[in-house]
Scaffold this motif. Structure first.
Motif, mmCIF file in Angstrom:
data_model
loop_
_atom_site.group_PDB
_atom_site.id
_atom_site.type_symbol
_atom_site.label_atom_id
_atom_site.label_comp_id
_atom_site.label_asym_id
_atom_site.label_seq_id
_atom_site.Cartn_x
_atom_site.Cartn_y
_atom_site.Cartn_z
ATOM 1 N N MET A 183 0.846 -1.201 0.000
ATOM 2 C CA MET A 183 0.000 0.000 0.000
ATOM 3 C C MET A 183 0.880 1.250 0.000
ATOM 4 S SD MET A 183 -3.044 -0.873 2.615
ATOM 5 C CE MET A 183 -1.912 -1.301 3.906
ATOM 6 N N GLU A 200 -3.093 5.474 6.335
ATOM 7 C CA GLU A 200 -2.366 5.115 7.565
ATOM 8 C C GLU A 200 -2.523 6.202 8.628
ATOM 9 O OE1 GLU A 200 -0.459 2.508 8.674
ATOM 10 O OE2 GLU A 200 -0.129 1.281 6.891
ATOM 11 N N TYR A 203 -6.610 -4.727 6.372
ATOM 12 C CA TYR A 203 -6.667 -4.120 5.045
ATOM 13 C C TYR A 203 -6.787 -5.221 3.989
ATOM 14 C CZ TYR A 203 -1.561 -4.458 5.848
ATOM 15 O OH TYR A 203 -0.309 -4.859 6.193
ATOM 16 N N ALA A 235 -2.868 -6.986 8.251
ATOM 17 C CA ALA A 235 -1.739 -7.768 8.711
ATOM 18 C C ALA A 235 -1.767 -7.702 10.233
ATOM 19 C CB ALA A 235 -0.439 -7.175 8.212
ATOM 20 N N ARG A 282 8.525 -6.083 10.198
ATOM 21 C CA ARG A 282 8.677 -4.651 9.914
ATOM 22 C C ARG A 282 9.856 -4.131 10.741
ATOM 23 N NH1 ARG A 282 3.429 -5.633 11.442
ATOM 24 N NH2 ARG A 282 1.775 -5.190 9.930
ATOM 25 N N ARG A 312 6.115 0.643 9.033
ATOM 26 C CA ARG A 312 4.973 0.246 8.184
ATOM 27 C C ARG A 312 5.040 0.855 6.789
ATOM 28 N NH1 ARG A 312 0.384 -1.603 11.032
ATOM 29 N NH2 ARG A 312 -0.906 -0.949 9.276
HETATM 30 N N1 GLY Z 1 1.876 -0.896 5.821
HETATM 31 C C1 GLY Z 1 1.026 -1.819 6.421
HETATM 32 C C2 GLY Z 1 1.643 -2.700 7.398
HETATM 33 O O1 GLY Z 1 2.799 -2.558 7.759
HETATM 34 O O2 GLY Z 1 0.966 -3.587 7.867
#
Ligand code: GLY
Length: 362
Positions: free
Chosen positions: A48, A54, A244, A257, A300, A326
């Protein structure tokens, strides 16, 4: 024996490759050391490009994200031209449906590029949403890219096409330094030295250099629209509460997620899958009959303030490019542009001052 290179990027994920490409385009001779490209967050994320969905508050971070989003059309076109491959960039917009009406003060003062759809309007705009949905924010400028299947491959091919030396299976064990300068890297493939180094190892950055970067695990899965559906039920991203849903043009739908502070604990879990599936079916019930395709997990690169660490380091010839948390896919183009400029010309964009590693020093 020490192999000597000009610029060495440690990390072959989307950020490392994007920086390598920008530098090589400016005339540098770049080597990328990649332990295992499959570990990169680029293989995990949903892709995304979503600074607005966000809900990043007005801040230098939002400015960085909006600048990067604006670079996406040109950046992906450039990669596609050089590599001859698709990136999967799709300016499809993102709809953020809600189950509870926001306070009256937050509706009605939207800037031009976002829109509030009330009640039945949101259902007309996006059929198939849960009856629980009472409205939704529409972010037409947010977008997506198919990071897993196309962008990362396109970056690898672009880098090779431009002459970047992409060394896969090379793990850096130590960054050796003397007198505030990196002297060389100790790797599983011998010692490698360069004039300048860039640390872009995502969630693993803290293992190579003293930085507060730690993994925040995310589990994801995908389903596929069955061939019996004559039309795709979804042509935009849905960014719901704790879920999402990201439809690709070919009928794949990526769902994410979880966000778990469990260190480097691999694998998907029944609880992770259960949470994702129930949240996704609640928001977009038609999904419940779609065949499951795949599930996966990744890490992440998080920092204590959830902002990236960009630019200078305590070592004069080491640049930091990590902690994207993210927003790694979103921030790849601006990270590459700003850091290539800094390394190649010595000119530093003033926005980088907000992302220095020194903010974590007492
Ligand atoms: N950018 C979405 C996530 O890290 O889940």
């Amino acid at each position: 024996m020490l192999e000597k290179r000009e610029i060495i990027v440690i990390g072959g994920g989307v950020v490392g490759l994007a920086i390598a490409i920008e530098l090589q385009l400016r005339g540098a001779s770049v080597t990328v050391l990649s332990r295992n490209p499959g570990e990169a967050a680029a293989f995990v994320a949903a892709g995304m490009i979503a600074p607005q969905a966000e809900q990043i508050p007005p801040s230098p971070m939002l400015e960085l994200c909006l600048r990067s989003r604006a670079l996406y059309p040109h950046w992906t076109r450039k990669l596609e031209e050089i590599s001859g491959l698709e990136t999967g960039y799709w300016p499809c917009g993102i709809l953020a449906p809600v189950y509870k009406l926001p306070s009256a003060t937050s509706v009605g003062n939207e800037p031009m590029e976002l829109q509030w759809y009330d009640g039945s309007k949101v259902h007309q705009f996006q059929p198939g949403l849960s009856e629980e949905v009472v409205g939704g924010w529409w972010y037409p400028q947010d977008a997506q890219v198919d990071n897993r299947r196309t962008l990362i491959r396109c970056l690898q091919v672009t880098a090779r096409e431009l002459g970047v030396d992409l060394c896969e299976g090379v793990a850096v064990g130590e960054i050796v330094n003397d007198k505030q300068q990196v002297t060389h890297l100790i790797t599983n493939n011998g010692n490698i030295g360069g004039e300048h180094y860039i640390l872009a190892t995502g969630a693993w950055a803290g293992q190579l250099f003293p930085l507060p970067v730690y993994p925040q695990k995310g589990q994801m899965l995908s389903v596929r629209v069955p061939p019996s559906e004559l039309e795709l039920p979804l042509n935009r991203v849905l960014f719901g509460e704790d879920i999402y849903i990201v439809p690709r043009r070919d009928g794949l739908i990526v769902i994410g997620a979880t966000s778990e502070n469990v260190g480097f604990t691999p694998e998907v879990t029944p609880q992770g899958m259960n949470t994702l599936l129930s949240n996704a079916i609640r928001l977009f019930p038609v999904l419940k009959d779609f065949p499951l395709e795949e599930f996966w997990w990744g890490y992440r690169p998080a920092t204590p303030d959830e902002l990236p660490i960009l630019g200078e380091s305590p070592l004069s010839n080491l640049t930091l490019a990590t902690g994207h948390y993210r927003n790694g896919i979103l921030l790849a183009p601006i990270t590459a542009a700003l850091l290539a400029e800094r390394i190649w010309t010595g000119k530093e964009d003033s926005i980088l001052a907000h992302f220095r590693y020194t903010r974590f020093e007492q």
